[in-house]
Design an enzyme around this catalytic site. Sequence first.
Site, PDB file in Angstrom:
ATOM      1  N   GLU A 116       0.796  -1.176  -0.054  1.00 46.67           N
ATOM      2  CA  GLU A 116      -0.051   0.257   0.050  1.00 46.67           C
ATOM      3  C   GLU A 116       0.936   1.168  -0.164  1.00 46.67           C
ATOM      4  OE1 GLU A 116      -2.621   0.491   3.238  1.00 46.67           O
ATOM      5  OE2 GLU A 116      -3.965   2.199   2.398  1.00 46.67           O
ATOM      6  N   ASN A 159     -11.990  -3.438   0.589  1.00 48.03           N
ATOM      7  CA  ASN A 159     -10.965  -3.603   1.525  1.00 48.03           C
ATOM      8  C   ASN A 159     -11.610  -3.822   2.911  1.00 48.03           C
ATOM      9  OD1 ASN A 159      -8.306  -3.513   2.800  1.00 48.03           O
ATOM     10  ND2 ASN A 159      -8.893  -1.444   3.290  1.00 48.03           N
ATOM     11  N   GLU A 160     -11.556  -2.782   3.750  1.00 49.07           N
ATOM     12  CA  GLU A 160     -12.086  -3.195   5.158  1.00 49.07           C
ATOM     13  C   GLU A 160     -13.746  -2.416   5.089  1.00 49.07           C
ATOM     14  OE1 GLU A 160      -9.437  -1.696   7.970  1.00 49.07           O
ATOM     15  OE2 GLU A 160      -8.291  -3.355   7.996  1.00 49.07           O
TER      16      GLU A 160
HETATM   17  O1  AHR Z   1      -2.020  -1.530   6.755  1.00 46.69           O
HETATM   18  C1  AHR Z   1      -2.505  -0.362   7.114  1.00 46.69           C
HETATM   19  C2  AHR Z   1      -4.018   0.024   7.281  1.00 46.69           C
HETATM   20  O2  AHR Z   1      -4.527  -1.084   8.250  1.00 46.69           O
HETATM   21  C3  AHR Z   1      -4.708  -0.613   5.871  1.00 46.69           C
HETATM   22  O3  AHR Z   1      -4.568   0.572   4.952  1.00 46.69           O
HETATM   23  C4  AHR Z   1      -6.051  -0.702   6.280  1.00 46.69           C
HETATM   24  O4  AHR Z   1      -6.622  -1.805   5.404  1.00 46.69           O
HETATM   25  C5  AHR Z   1      -5.874  -1.219   7.747  1.00 46.69           C
HETATM   26  O5  AHR Z   1      -6.796  -0.782   8.523  1.00 46.69           O
END
Ligand code: AHR
Length: 647
Positions: A47, A371-372
């Site tokens: 990321e 993602n989340e």
């Molecule tokens: O890895 C850091 C962050 O942790 C990511 O962006 C997210 O998906 C998670 O909350």
Amino acid sequence: MGVCILSLLLGEMTGTAQTFNAASDLTVETNRKGASIQSTMYGIFFEDINFGADGGLYAELIKNRSFEFDHAFTGWTLFGDVTVQTKNPCFDRNPRYARLVHRNMLTGTGLENEGFKGIGIKAGEKYDFSLYARTVKNSPVKLRLELVNSKNDIFETKELTIEGNGWRKFNVVLTPGQTEVKSRLRLTMLTEGAIDVDHISLFPQQTFNNRSNGMRADLAQALKDLKPGVFRFPGGCIVEGTNLATRYQWKNTIGPVENRPVNINRWNYTFAYKKFSDYYQSYGLGFFEYFQLSEDIGAEPLPVLNCGLSCQYENSDPKQNCPVDELQPYIDDALDLIEFANGPATSKWGKIRSEMGHPAPFNLKMIAVGNEQWGTLYTERLEPFVKAIRAKYPEMKIIGGAGPQAEGEDFDFLWPEMKRIKVDLVDEHYYRSPEWFLSNASRYDSYDRKGPKVFAGEYACHAPNRENSFLSALAEAAFMTGLERNADVVHLCTYAPLFAHVDAWQWRPDLIWFDNLTHVKTPNYYVQQLYGHNAGTDVLPLTANGKPVAGQNGLYATAAADNNDEIIIKVVNTGIDQKKIKLSLNGLTNAKHNATVTCLLSSNLEARNTIQDSDEVIPQVSSLEFQGPLMEVTLAPLSFTVYRINR
Ligand code: AHR
């Protein structure tokens, strides 16, 4: 402090210990192959956080090279008459450029870039400087380029003449004779006149695999050295951005780099106490570069796409989300990405891939949606994605998510939903304490064998101070024995996050830390590497007193066959005592056998490698010979040991 953490770990051990007879020790059934271990099992998660892309893996050295940050001159120091302009731009999607007018020999006119917390320069290496420019009045203008170090000394100079009143690219090679970790690039007009300049770039010639617009060689090599099976990209929360406007849109990341529109990085402002107002995404490391890098390091790509939701942490206003009946453009993005990766060079998106230099398909096999995310907001969006992808690409493996937590209400809602929606894998995230990691080594022993598979898509052990440490690495190693033992359920896992710039991080711990010239591998990196290099092909039953070894007597262990050639045994000793272990390798002949032994150990649970002291915790390799089928070994206190045994 070390003692305190140590007793915490020991407390955990004695609290949960089901001690087994040292005499009975461990048994491995070497001829009873169990589940296949996926070649994708151990992977990496990337990321653009902690300046992981711009300023990190992406080798470009100039920040805000096209003047498109909110403040056009962020990262630049100006002198003389320098203004931002947009009329008749060089690049329609990045329309700003700088106009430099030089009419006063006393002040001079020019600009200076600070790079990403400085520009790292290595003596003897070649650097490609380039810019797009035109003269305003059609009279040639001479420019001087200089590399300036932190003491303000100039250590490299070149000259360049801008000619012609149409936009054109100009190139100069810099060959500095000095190594500097924090230098600056200065451009000064030497002739009176006026010029427009845009997309000012400085790139090391030596990139990973010598790719143009490529990756920083040492950082990409560190990824390859993990032997990753899978490569998750581009995140992480960055997939969501903060809202739909700032979400990651892959179509903005392909084509000529000069025309990829810049986007603010959400990690610019996510943590008020870690504000980085100069953090943007140039998308120089875009989806083409990602697929190419996956290929170069031998990992299967695994893109994660926005599902039509804003970041749920940051937005409670439902208006910030795309209505379900307006999702088609988002779904098209997913379908088009698959075509970009795999379609023939005659297809719309395959053609762009081909023109970018990769006519052959990238052979994408899996894709994650969301993602989340959590709640029905997520599931009602995921469903139409799954339907559309299945209809067009039935072979594609689809990954849904279990939300940001490893258990709880959202998790309990999402797992059954993922089964109902019939995704192939479910992405689980856990950033948890050492205690959690140790007590969850059996987490997957009781998972449903018939449901979707597990992708441990983001995980890391967070010690109370959130530093990388040997303690967190050891807890991860212990936990991962449970991933491997359950390889029939767990198909992929990726530690997160991957990179952090020592001067510009927002989140820790991270797997690899770097400055502008070098990097350091954490103890956690070595755990990942030991798993990656010793993945094996099939799980072998390993037990003590008939039970999996998941904390009894402070031990965690797993065994695998590597085809029919080798047996791989991983053992973590979380105790402070050394342990003599008898390994009964049932099925092994009574001939002499050799084993390679790789051990990661430290008596200091807080040990963490740094740029200055990068080898405090590194794997030690030795060998041993034994008479089969019994192997007797002594496990060092606080250690993770991998045995590779020749059959
Ligand atoms: O890895 C850091 C962050 O942790 C990511 O962006 C997210 O998906 C998670 O909350």
